[in-house]
Design a protein around this motif. Structure first.
Motif, PDB file in Angstrom:
ATOM      1  N   ALA A   1     -41.645  44.400 -18.213  1.00  0.00           N
ATOM      2  CA  ALA A   1     -43.070  44.753 -18.320  1.00  0.00           C
ATOM      3  C   ALA A   1     -43.920  43.578 -17.888  1.00  0.00           C
ATOM      4  O   ALA A   1     -43.636  42.424 -18.229  1.00  0.00           O
ATOM      5  N   LEU A   2     -44.957  43.890 -17.103  1.00  0.00           N
ATOM      6  CA  LEU A   2     -45.902  42.846 -16.691  1.00  0.00           C
ATOM      7  C   LEU A   2     -47.170  42.958 -17.533  1.00  0.00           C
ATOM      8  O   LEU A   2     -47.704  44.059 -17.700  1.00  0.00           O
ATOM      9  N   ALA A   3     -47.641  41.829 -18.014  1.00  0.00           N
ATOM     10  CA  ALA A   3     -48.888  41.802 -18.787  1.00  0.00           C
ATOM     11  C   ALA A   3     -49.711  40.610 -18.309  1.00  0.00           C
ATOM     12  O   ALA A   3     -49.712  39.552 -18.926  1.00  0.00           O
ATOM     13  N   SER A   4     -50.372  40.802 -17.167  1.00  0.00           N
ATOM     14  CA  SER A   4     -51.140  39.680 -16.617  1.00  0.00           C
ATOM     15  C   SER A   4     -52.643  39.947 -16.644  1.00  0.00           C
ATOM     16  O   SER A   4     -53.419  39.119 -16.169  1.00  0.00           O
ATOM     17  N   GLN A   5     -53.024  41.126 -17.146  1.00  0.00           N
ATOM     18  CA  GLN A   5     -54.433  41.505 -17.091  1.00  0.00           C
ATOM     19  C   GLN A   5     -54.955  41.743 -18.501  1.00  0.00           C
ATOM     20  O   GLN A   5     -54.367  42.523 -19.260  1.00  0.00           O
ATOM     21  N   ASP A   6     -56.070  41.103 -18.799  1.00  0.00           N
ATOM     22  CA  ASP A   6     -56.646  41.193 -20.138  1.00  0.00           C
ATOM     23  C   ASP A   6     -56.949  42.643 -20.527  1.00  0.00           C
ATOM     24  O   ASP A   6     -56.634  43.089 -21.626  1.00  0.00           O
ATOM     25  N   ASN A   7     -57.531  43.406 -19.578  1.00  0.00           N
ATOM     26  CA  ASN A   7     -58.012  44.751 -19.951  1.00  0.00           C
ATOM     27  C   ASN A   7     -56.884  45.761 -20.185  1.00  0.00           C
ATOM     28  O   ASN A   7     -57.136  46.846 -20.683  1.00  0.00           O
ATOM     29  N   VAL A   8     -55.653  45.425 -19.808  1.00  0.00           N
ATOM     30  CA  VAL A   8     -54.541  46.360 -20.064  1.00  0.00           C
ATOM     31  C   VAL A   8     -53.510  45.769 -21.024  1.00  0.00           C
ATOM     32  O   VAL A   8     -52.502  46.410 -21.333  1.00  0.00           O
ATOM     33  N   ASN A   9     -53.772  44.564 -21.492  1.00  0.00           N
ATOM     34  CA  ASN A   9     -52.766  43.882 -22.308  1.00  0.00           C
ATOM     35  C   ASN A   9     -52.407  44.690 -23.551  1.00  0.00           C
ATOM     36  O   ASN A   9     -51.234  44.885 -23.870  1.00  0.00           O
ATOM     37  N   TYR A  10     -53.412  45.215 -24.204  1.00  0.00           N
ATOM     38  CA  TYR A  10     -53.172  45.965 -25.429  1.00  0.00           C
ATOM     39  C   TYR A  10     -52.355  47.224 -25.149  1.00  0.00           C
ATOM     40  O   TYR A  10     -51.356  47.515 -25.825  1.00  0.00           O
ATOM     41  N   SER A  11     -52.728  47.966 -24.114  1.00  0.00           N
ATOM     42  CA  SER A  11     -52.042  49.239 -23.867  1.00  0.00           C
ATOM     43  C   SER A  11     -50.633  49.056 -23.314  1.00  0.00           C
ATOM     44  O   SER A  11     -49.733  49.832 -23.639  1.00  0.00           O
ATOM     45  N   ILE A  12     -50.405  48.014 -22.518  1.00  0.00           N
ATOM     46  CA  ILE A  12     -49.036  47.836 -22.012  1.00  0.00           C
ATOM     47  C   ILE A  12     -48.117  47.391 -23.163  1.00  0.00           C
ATOM     48  O   ILE A  12     -46.936  47.760 -23.212  1.00  0.00           O
ATOM     49  N   ARG A  13     -48.684  46.642 -24.095  1.00  0.00           N
ATOM     50  CA  ARG A  13     -47.884  46.250 -25.275  1.00  0.00           C
ATOM     51  C   ARG A  13     -47.460  47.493 -26.059  1.00  0.00           C
ATOM     52  O   ARG A  13     -46.358  47.559 -26.602  1.00  0.00           O
ATOM     53  N   GLY A  14     -48.337  48.472 -26.099  1.00  0.00           N
ATOM     54  CA  GLY A  14     -47.997  49.731 -26.762  1.00  0.00           C
ATOM     55  C   GLY A  14     -46.819  50.405 -26.063  1.00  0.00           C
ATOM     56  O   GLY A  14     -45.889  50.906 -26.705  1.00  0.00           O
TER      57      GLY A  14
END
Ligand code: F6R
Length: 357
Positions: free
Chosen positions: A271-284
């Motif tokens: 999983a990539l999490a490099s963007q603040d605005n999607v960080n929460y949802s990708i963690r989900g």
């Protein structure tokens, strides 16, 4: 020449910081302004819609390029797979501009579209690593990638060079249109170059991740949202083409619409999490797959990281994260292929430039 490297691919991954600095140099005037062909600037300024045409990795660069051009220059952009374009040709705007993205400049699928749109009388710009190539000669304008020869079949430095040139093009157009920007692409690309160097110095860490997550697996998933999703598509292509692990890049939010059925005990999910605005949802999404037994490897950006993340990339401007987040994915693919004794530079069934339709 490979020099001390065992494979061109690894050499080309390592060259990326230098390619960034070369691009900065080539696209900069003595007064630190952007240096771009005035005809390209004019073509970008007068068009009402851009159609990006490309294949494979260059198509993936186009998906990110669309974001740069739309967000910075405020021109609508469509991105098309070259081989699909003719079947369902989109309704064209009044003043279209076609941008062909091609490392080799010889891809037959892209050339077929170029021939067709030239017949229709539309302007074309080619972004390529080979200035004298067919796509460069036959288009009205060319922007050079300055990445140096790319020998490995799997494209690496050409992809990041394409993104860098697209970012420069987008900013140049924004300025030509008189838009107010507080984004200096040359300065930000210099930061990217340094970040890339930090990453190419962490090969052992990536090799350890390959042992831990991709050792014996037959398949792997890459998940991300927004920009990260487009980089996931590229990471999956790299992994499948050289290591033959079946891999797919998915939009995090799409998992629950079908793909999550494939997650089993031990399935690797990167999983990539490099963007603040999607960080929460990708963690989900990561939690959803972990709950179903997945072996999740999270690659995040400094500032957005959590304790359980396997790998953290340095902080760069949020528009330019793909140039940096793709590097660990390139290295994951490289080491996965190496550990499987695959022919890294010349994967089966593939050619460096695809000159048949
Ligand atoms: C993947 C790869 C291919 C090319 C595609 C387009 O690593 O190299 O997917 O990106 O064949 O090639 P160019 O950019 O030369 O038009």
């Amino acid at each position: 020449e490979k020099g001390t490297y065992s494979h061109f691919m690894l050499k080309e991954i390592d060259e990326q910081p230098f390619v960034m600095r070369k691009i900065i140099h080539e696209y900069q005037t003595e007064n630190n302004e952007l240096k771009l062909d005035a005809n390209v600037r004019q073509a970008m300024k007068v068009c009402d819609r851009i159609y990006i045409i490309a294949a494979g990795t260059s198509y993936h660069a186009g998906l990110v390029g669309k974001e740069f051009i739309e967000k910075l220059a405020h021109i609508p952009v469509e991105v098309h797979i070259a081989s699909e374009f003719s079947y369902n040709m989109p309704l064209l705007s009044e003043k279209p501009l076609f941008i062909f993205i091609s490392q080799s400049g010889e891809t037959a699928d892209s050339r077929a579209v170029l021939v067709k749109i030239k017949e229709l009388g539309h302007p074309a710009l080619t972004i390529t690593n080979v200035p004298g190539s067919t796509l460069s000669r036959e288009a009205d304008y060319t922007l050079n990638l300055y990445a140096g020869p790319e020998i490995a079949v799997a494209s690496t430095k050409a992809y990041t060079a394409q993104l860098a040139v697209l970012a420069i093009l987008a900013v140049d157009t924004a300025k030509a249109k008189g838009l107010d920007l507080d984004f200096d692409p040359l300065q930000e690309l210099a930061i990217v170059a340094n970040a890339m160097e930090v990453l190419t110095d962490q090969k052992e860490a990536i090799e350890d991740l390959v042992r831990e997550y991709l050792g014996t697996t037959r398949n792997a998933f890459f998940i991300g949202r927004s920009t990260d999703y487009h980089v996931c598509m590229e990471g999956a292509l790299k992994l499948k083409e050289i290591s033959y692990i079946q891999a797919e890049g998915f939009a995090g939010g799409e998992l629950k619409h079908g793909t999550i059925a494939l997650i089993e005990e031990g399935t690797p999910v990167i999983a990539l999490a490099s963007q603040d605005n999607v960080n929460y949802s990708i963690r989900g999404n990561v939690q959803e797959v972990v709950a179903r037994g997945a072996n999740a490897l999270v690659i995040s950006m400094k500032g957005l990281e959590q304790d359980t993340d396997a790998f953290v990339i340095p902080h760069v401007h949020e528009l330019l994260t793909p140039l940096v987040s793709v590097v660990p994915l390139q290295l994951l693919a490289y080491y996965a292929a190496l550990h499987r004794d695959c022919d890294v530079d010349k994967p089966r069934n593939l050619a460096k430039s695809v000159t048949v339709e």
